[in-house]
Design a protein around this motif. Structure first.
Motif, mmCIF file in Angstrom:
data_model
loop_
_atom_site.group_PDB
_atom_site.id
_atom_site.type_symbol
_atom_site.label_atom_id
_atom_site.label_comp_id
_atom_site.label_asym_id
_atom_site.label_seq_id
_atom_site.Cartn_x
_atom_site.Cartn_y
_atom_site.Cartn_z
ATOM 1 N N ILE A 44 -10.392 -5.364 1.538
ATOM 2 C CA ILE A 44 -10.701 -4.001 1.990
ATOM 3 C C ILE A 44 -10.081 -3.751 3.355
ATOM 4 C CG2 ILE A 44 -12.573 -2.469 2.716
ATOM 5 C CD1 ILE A 44 -14.267 -3.802 0.491
ATOM 6 N N VAL A 45 -10.231 -4.691 4.276
ATOM 7 C CA VAL A 45 -9.670 -4.532 5.621
ATOM 8 C C VAL A 45 -8.140 -4.451 5.555
ATOM 9 C CG1 VAL A 45 -9.327 -5.736 7.817
ATOM 10 C CG2 VAL A 45 -11.601 -5.550 6.849
ATOM 11 N N THR A 46 -7.527 -5.286 4.739
ATOM 12 C CA THR A 46 -6.068 -5.256 4.615
ATOM 13 C C THR A 46 -5.587 -3.935 4.019
ATOM 14 O OG1 THR A 46 -6.046 -7.647 4.351
ATOM 15 C CG2 THR A 46 -4.075 -6.480 3.664
ATOM 16 N N SER A 47 -6.354 -3.370 3.107
ATOM 17 C CA SER A 47 -5.948 -2.091 2.521
ATOM 18 C C SER A 47 -6.020 -0.955 3.531
ATOM 19 C CB SER A 47 -6.819 -1.765 1.309
ATOM 20 O OG SER A 47 -8.126 -1.419 1.708
ATOM 21 N N LEU A 48 -6.762 -1.135 4.598
ATOM 22 C CA LEU A 48 -6.877 -0.100 5.628
ATOM 23 C C LEU A 48 -5.828 -0.255 6.729
ATOM 24 C CD1 LEU A 48 -10.763 0.011 5.974
ATOM 25 C CD2 LEU A 48 -9.286 1.677 4.834
ATOM 26 N N ARG A 49 -4.917 -1.226 6.607
ATOM 27 C CA ARG A 49 -3.855 -1.433 7.597
ATOM 28 C C ARG A 49 -2.535 -0.905 7.071
ATOM 29 N NH1 ARG A 49 -5.596 -7.560 8.817
ATOM 30 N NH2 ARG A 49 -7.133 -7.097 10.402
ATOM 31 N N GLN A 52 3.191 -2.692 8.513
ATOM 32 C CA GLN A 52 3.576 -3.408 9.728
ATOM 33 C C GLN A 52 2.372 -4.125 10.343
ATOM 34 O OE1 GLN A 52 4.215 -0.084 9.303
ATOM 35 N NE2 GLN A 52 6.353 -0.294 8.662
ATOM 36 N N ALA A 53 1.228 -3.471 10.373
ATOM 37 C CA ALA A 53 0.035 -4.071 10.971
ATOM 38 C C ALA A 53 -0.456 -5.255 10.146
ATOM 39 C CB ALA A 53 -1.066 -3.029 11.109
ATOM 40 N N THR A 54 -0.249 -5.209 8.833
ATOM 41 C CA THR A 54 -0.670 -6.320 7.988
ATOM 42 C C THR A 54 0.072 -7.591 8.358
ATOM 43 O OG1 THR A 54 -1.159 -4.805 6.182
ATOM 44 C CG2 THR A 54 -0.852 -7.113 5.599
ATOM 45 N N GLY A 59 -6.967 -9.889 12.706
ATOM 46 C CA GLY A 59 -8.281 -9.564 13.226
ATOM 47 C C GLY A 59 -9.212 -9.237 12.088
ATOM 48 N N LEU A 60 -10.483 -9.146 12.414
ATOM 49 C CA LEU A 60 -11.462 -8.868 11.376
ATOM 50 C C LEU A 60 -11.604 -7.379 11.085
ATOM 51 C CD1 LEU A 60 -14.236 -11.443 12.305
ATOM 52 C CD2 LEU A 60 -12.509 -11.585 10.506
ATOM 53 N N TRP A 61 -10.984 -6.543 11.918
ATOM 54 C CA TRP A 61 -10.987 -5.102 11.670
ATOM 55 C C TRP A 61 -9.661 -4.540 12.143
ATOM 56 C CZ3 TRP A 61 -13.590 -2.243 8.541
ATOM 57 C CH2 TRP A 61 -13.530 -0.866 8.632
ATOM 58 N N GLU A 68 -3.499 5.620 4.137
ATOM 59 C CA GLU A 68 -2.199 5.966 3.550
ATOM 60 C C GLU A 68 -1.850 5.065 2.366
ATOM 61 O OE1 GLU A 68 1.170 3.622 6.158
ATOM 62 O OE2 GLU A 68 0.428 5.521 6.936
ATOM 63 N N ASN A 69 -2.345 3.844 2.332
ATOM 64 C CA ASN A 69 -2.085 2.968 1.184
ATOM 65 C C ASN A 69 -2.744 3.511 -0.081
ATOM 66 O OD1 ASN A 69 -0.611 1.104 2.727
ATOM 67 N ND2 ASN A 69 -2.488 0.064 3.348
ATOM 68 N N PHE A 70 -3.944 4.065 0.054
ATOM 69 C CA PHE A 70 -4.628 4.645 -1.093
ATOM 70 C C PHE A 70 -3.910 5.901 -1.578
ATOM 71 C CE2 PHE A 70 -7.962 2.324 1.168
ATOM 72 C CZ PHE A 70 -8.404 1.507 0.151
ATOM 73 N N VAL A 71 -3.487 6.727 -0.630
ATOM 74 C CA VAL A 71 -2.745 7.940 -0.993
ATOM 75 C C VAL A 71 -1.452 7.564 -1.701
ATOM 76 C CG1 VAL A 71 -1.556 9.972 -0.077
ATOM 77 C CG2 VAL A 71 -3.773 9.293 0.869
ATOM 78 N N PHE A 72 -0.746 6.569 -1.178
ATOM 79 C CA PHE A 72 0.508 6.113 -1.795
ATOM 80 C C PHE A 72 0.259 5.617 -3.223
ATOM 81 C CE2 PHE A 72 3.617 2.863 -2.837
ATOM 82 C CZ PHE A 72 4.806 3.546 -2.596
#
Length: 117
Positions: A44-49, A52-54, A59-61, A68-72
């Motif tokens: 879940i946290v990775t899907s919110l990055r 590039q940030a991934t 970090g834990l958050w 944008e990953n969900f929209v894509f």
């Protein structure tokens, strides 16, 4: 009441909570829950990055959460179609299983066999 009479706190469950074995069991259960849940949390946290940030941050958050990953995934794939197909399949399967189970239950209820009340 005297100290010899059992109370609601002297049940085996209450005893297990205070015993070393009960504490160990609780600790192992919490550890197992953490081991099970952490990959779900990490996904879940990775899907919110961002992409590039991934790769760059750890970090834990996420420092800058995004959807944008969900929209894509929704816009650039056939995810809604796949969701619809899964829904139709699961509803159809459930209806057929319930119908066949009801018919089978009725047929078995009409049989005479030893041990039937």
């Amino acid at each position: 009441m005297s100290g010899d009479t059992p109370t609601s706190q002297s049940t085996s469950l209450g005893y297990m909570r205070r015993s070393p074995a009960g504490l160990l069991l609780t600790a192992l259960t919490l550890l197992a829950a953490f081991i099970w849940f952490f990959p779900v949390y990490w996904a879940i946290v990775t899907s919110l990055r961002t992409d590039q940030a991934t790769v760059k941050e750890f970090g834990l958050w996420p420092s800058d959460p995004t959807v944008e990953n969900f929209v894509f995934a929704i816009v650039n794939s056939r995810l809604p179609t796949w969701y619809f197909n899964s829904t139709v399949t699961s509803v159809g399967t459930t209806v057929l299983v319930v119908l066949m189970s009801a018919c089978t239950g009725y047929a078995i209820s009409q049989l005479r066999f030893p041990g039937r009340l």
